[in-house]
Design a protein around this motif. Sequence first.
Motif, mmCIF file in Angstrom:
data_model
loop_
_atom_site.group_PDB
_atom_site.id
_atom_site.type_symbol
_atom_site.label_atom_id
_atom_site.label_comp_id
_atom_site.label_asym_id
_atom_site.label_seq_id
_atom_site.Cartn_x
_atom_site.Cartn_y
_atom_site.Cartn_z
ATOM 1 N N GLN A 44 55.462 10.715 90.824
ATOM 2 C CA GLN A 44 54.344 10.580 90.904
ATOM 3 C C GLN A 44 53.955 9.762 89.756
ATOM 4 O O GLN A 44 53.032 8.970 89.738
ATOM 5 C CB GLN A 44 53.494 12.086 90.465
ATOM 6 C CG GLN A 44 53.291 12.708 91.720
ATOM 7 C CD GLN A 44 52.406 12.324 92.756
ATOM 8 O OE1 GLN A 44 52.719 11.892 93.881
ATOM 9 N NE2 GLN A 44 50.926 12.333 92.281
ATOM 10 N N GLN A 45 54.529 9.753 88.631
ATOM 11 C CA GLN A 45 54.405 8.945 87.607
ATOM 12 C C GLN A 45 55.005 7.674 87.772
ATOM 13 O O GLN A 45 54.210 6.658 87.536
ATOM 14 C CB GLN A 45 55.287 9.464 86.268
ATOM 15 C CG GLN A 45 54.756 10.773 85.604
ATOM 16 C CD GLN A 45 55.803 11.329 84.697
ATOM 17 O OE1 GLN A 45 57.067 10.812 84.328
ATOM 18 N NE2 GLN A 45 55.459 12.314 83.923
ATOM 19 N N MET A 46 55.911 7.420 88.347
ATOM 20 C CA MET A 46 56.501 6.185 89.257
ATOM 21 C C MET A 46 55.452 5.354 90.017
ATOM 22 O O MET A 46 54.914 4.220 89.813
ATOM 23 C CB MET A 46 57.587 6.006 89.697
ATOM 24 C CG MET A 46 59.161 6.427 88.857
ATOM 25 S SD MET A 46 60.525 6.672 89.775
ATOM 26 C CE MET A 46 60.489 5.040 90.424
ATOM 27 N N THR A 47 54.426 6.285 90.939
ATOM 28 C CA THR A 47 53.656 5.659 91.667
ATOM 29 C C THR A 47 52.601 5.237 90.846
ATOM 30 O O THR A 47 51.885 4.407 91.168
ATOM 31 C CB THR A 47 53.327 6.695 92.840
ATOM 32 O OG1 THR A 47 54.492 7.127 93.516
ATOM 33 C CG2 THR A 47 52.517 6.177 93.658
ATOM 34 N N ALA A 48 52.115 5.982 90.067
ATOM 35 C CA ALA A 48 50.917 5.929 88.925
ATOM 36 C C ALA A 48 50.946 4.367 88.180
ATOM 37 O O ALA A 48 50.195 3.808 88.286
ATOM 38 C CB ALA A 48 50.511 6.888 88.247
#
Length: 208
Positions: A44-48
């Motif tokens: 999720q952090q990488m996608t954000a």
Amino acid sequence: MILINLLPHREEKRRQRKRAFFAGLGASAVAGVAIVGLWYTVLQQMTAAQNSRNEFLVAEIKRLEAQIKDIATLRAEIEALKARQKAVEDLQTDRNTPVHLLNELVKQAPEGVYLTAIRQRGRVVSVNGIAQTNERVSELLRNALYNSPWLERPELVEIKASNVTTATRDQRRLFEFSMRVSIKRPQAPAPAPAASAAPAKAAVAKSS
């Protein structure tokens, strides 16, 4: 004294192994869930972060596209200004062309050649005249070809002998001719520094 265990120890060990197995299985499940949750959080952090970079790139691309449009508009305006400048320069040159044309025809016409009609269509000029001899017409053609910065490609259209009555009522045999010649713009003169460099070099050579 000898102690004898009469309890069912095999079943007790089997139950202990089962409890240990299920405890390990539960611990593995908990660890797996924790790992999956941690990996999901990282994803999720990488996608954000990637979405943030994508939004930044999209904004930069839009800004660059706007700049490119502005540059294209400026180039079009520059080309339009250059075209207008060239049109003005051509008009200025064309305005002075008849003066240069008449001056060149008078300058290049040898003695014994008389021009009777001049017609211009674009860059091509038709000239009619009378000459005392064929050699005078040939000299006019040579002068227009080699000696004039404003005339080029002279072409003799027709020449014929005719008897002309002079002012004293004398009959003289002259040659009527017609020719075509093109008008050219003279090349710009060479820059002066190159010409002034030669005397400077000569002065240095003399002083040495």
